[in-house]
Design an enzyme around this catalytic site. Sequence first.
Site, PDB file in Angstrom:
ATOM      1  N   GLY A 270       0.786  -1.240   0.000  1.00  0.00           N
ATOM      2  CA  GLY A 270       0.000   0.000   0.000  1.00  0.00           C
ATOM      3  C   GLY A 270       0.815   1.286   0.000  1.00  0.00           C
TER       4      GLY A 270
ATOM      5  N   ASN B 263       1.619   2.980  -2.602  1.00  0.00           N
ATOM      6  CA  ASN B 263       0.940   3.904  -3.532  1.00  0.00           C
ATOM      7  C   ASN B 263      -0.321   4.491  -2.892  1.00  0.00           C
ATOM      8  OD1 ASN B 263       2.204   4.197  -6.320  1.00  0.00           O
ATOM      9  ND2 ASN B 263       2.399   2.004  -5.964  1.00  0.00           N
TER      10      ASN B 263
ATOM     11  N   MET C 289      -3.510  -7.068  -7.372  1.00  0.00           N
ATOM     12  CA  MET C 289      -2.871  -8.089  -8.199  1.00  0.00           C
ATOM     13  C   MET C 289      -3.859  -9.050  -8.844  1.00  0.00           C
ATOM     14  SD  MET C 289      -0.021  -6.940  -8.243  1.00  0.00           S
ATOM     15  CE  MET C 289       1.689  -6.978  -7.861  1.00  0.00           C
ATOM     16  N   ARG C 290      -5.007  -8.544  -9.257  1.00  0.00           N
ATOM     17  CA  ARG C 290      -5.974  -9.397  -9.954  1.00  0.00           C
ATOM     18  C   ARG C 290      -6.426  -8.720 -11.236  1.00  0.00           C
ATOM     19  NH1 ARG C 290      -7.684 -13.769  -7.461  1.00  0.00           N
ATOM     20  NH2 ARG C 290      -7.163 -13.893  -5.268  1.00  0.00           N
TER      21      ARG C 290
ATOM     22  N   ASN D 125      -4.720   2.024 -13.405  1.00  0.00           N
ATOM     23  CA  ASN D 125      -3.783   1.111 -12.757  1.00  0.00           C
ATOM     24  C   ASN D 125      -2.377   1.700 -12.820  1.00  0.00           C
ATOM     25  OD1 ASN D 125      -2.804  -1.440 -11.682  1.00  0.00           O
ATOM     26  ND2 ASN D 125      -2.059  -1.912 -13.744  1.00  0.00           N
TER      27      ASN D 125
ATOM     28  N   HIS E 116       1.551   0.540 -13.017  1.00  0.00           N
ATOM     29  CA  HIS E 116       2.350  -0.649 -13.328  1.00  0.00           C
ATOM     30  C   HIS E 116       3.832  -0.265 -13.366  1.00  0.00           C
ATOM     31  CE1 HIS E 116       3.155  -4.651 -14.804  1.00  0.00           C
ATOM     32  NE2 HIS E 116       3.999  -4.112 -15.669  1.00  0.00           N
TER      33      HIS E 116
ATOM     34  N   ASP F 208      -2.467  -5.267 -17.939  1.00  0.00           N
ATOM     35  CA  ASP F 208      -1.534  -4.142 -17.956  1.00  0.00           C
ATOM     36  C   ASP F 208      -1.451  -3.469 -19.329  1.00  0.00           C
ATOM     37  OD1 ASP F 208      -0.887  -4.529 -15.235  1.00  0.00           O
ATOM     38  OD2 ASP F 208       0.519  -6.102 -15.776  1.00  0.00           O
TER      39      ASP F 208
HETATM   40  C1  GAR Z   1       3.833  -1.392  -7.199  1.00  0.00           C
HETATM   41  O1  GAR Z   1       5.167  -1.427  -7.639  1.00  0.00           O
HETATM   42  C2  GAR Z   1       2.880  -1.455  -8.375  1.00  0.00           C
HETATM   43  O2  GAR Z   1       3.337  -0.746  -9.497  1.00  0.00           O
HETATM   44  C3  GAR Z   1       2.843  -2.940  -8.646  1.00  0.00           C
HETATM   45  O3  GAR Z   1       2.794  -3.514  -7.368  1.00  0.00           O
HETATM   46  C4  GAR Z   1       3.457  -2.666  -6.442  1.00  0.00           C
HETATM   47  C5  GAR Z   1       2.521  -2.369  -5.295  1.00  0.00           C
HETATM   48  O4  GAR Z   1       3.177  -1.642  -4.278  1.00  0.00           O
HETATM   49  N1  GAR Z   1       1.726  -3.310  -9.469  1.00  0.00           N
HETATM   50  C6  GAR Z   1       1.755  -4.246 -10.405  1.00  0.00           C
HETATM   51  O5  GAR Z   1       2.736  -4.913 -10.641  1.00  0.00           O
HETATM   52  C7  GAR Z   1       0.457  -4.422 -11.180  1.00  0.00           C
HETATM   53  N2  GAR Z   1       0.646  -5.303 -12.277  1.00  0.00           N
HETATM   54  P1  GAR Z   1       2.357  -0.909  -3.141  1.00  0.00           P
HETATM   55  O6  GAR Z   1       1.396  -1.957  -2.575  1.00  0.00           O
HETATM   56  O7  GAR Z   1       3.412  -0.507  -2.129  1.00  0.00           O
HETATM   57  O8  GAR Z   1       1.639   0.261  -3.743  1.00  0.00           O
END
Ligand code: GAR
Length: 216
Positions: A12, A14, A90-91, A107, A109, A145
């Site tokens: 979390g 982000n 992640m879904r 999203n 990525h 993505d």
């Molecule tokens: C982040 O790096 C995000 O870009 C990635 O998961 C991480 C989550 O971090 N997302 C993906 O890979 C989506 N395909 P966070 O939970 O600290 O925000």
Amino acid sequence: MLRIGVLVSGRGSNLQAIIDTIKSGKLNASIEVVISDNPKAYALERCKKHKIDYQIIEMKNSPSRKYFEEKIVGILKSKNVELVVLAGFMRILSSYFLKNFPYRVINIHPSLIPAFQGLHAQRQALDFGAKFTGCTVHLVDESVDGGPVIIQAVVPVLPEDTEDTLAQRILRWEHKILPQAIQWFSEERVIIEGRKAFIKDARYGELPVNPALEIF
Ligand code: GAR
């Protein structure tokens, strides 16, 4: 004030960047609800700390993916959410979900889409030997993505990088481009033309972020 719902699965950071940017007054949005498919997500601790409403909807407790998504859609609709933000969720969402929020799901990525889609994008960039990678905020469509790109940031890959050091370098930019993209939705400046997205009156053509950041 744009009403957002944030979907998470893990740490979390982000989500935290969104919270902090709202608190600083640079992002004109309100987090109406956070939904996690993982009861152990650290993102939920952040919700408790900041008194943000959260719900846990687990796939394993759902008889089908449709049921799982119906529950999430129901919560988001009950909160009158205007923009759904996938922040480390992640879904893959089905067309049923997306039809409920047309052009209103984004999203983050950790790569320059269309490179290194799917899981472990940072490791994919290292294994490939890429010299630059980065991060992307895009609209979600039924591809994994994929979907129209809103903003991207370029990040160099160093010879001594590990997956972790590269992920951290990318993350610093994720934490800027995601709140910035949400702010553009809040200002109603995101224009979709076919598979392309443009930001009205944005400054294009600079590095490392294109279009240029405005709120940082
Ligand atoms: C982040 O790096 C995000 O870009 C990635 O998961 C991480 C989550 O971090 N997302 C993906 O890979 C989506 N395909 P966070 O939970 O600290 O925000």
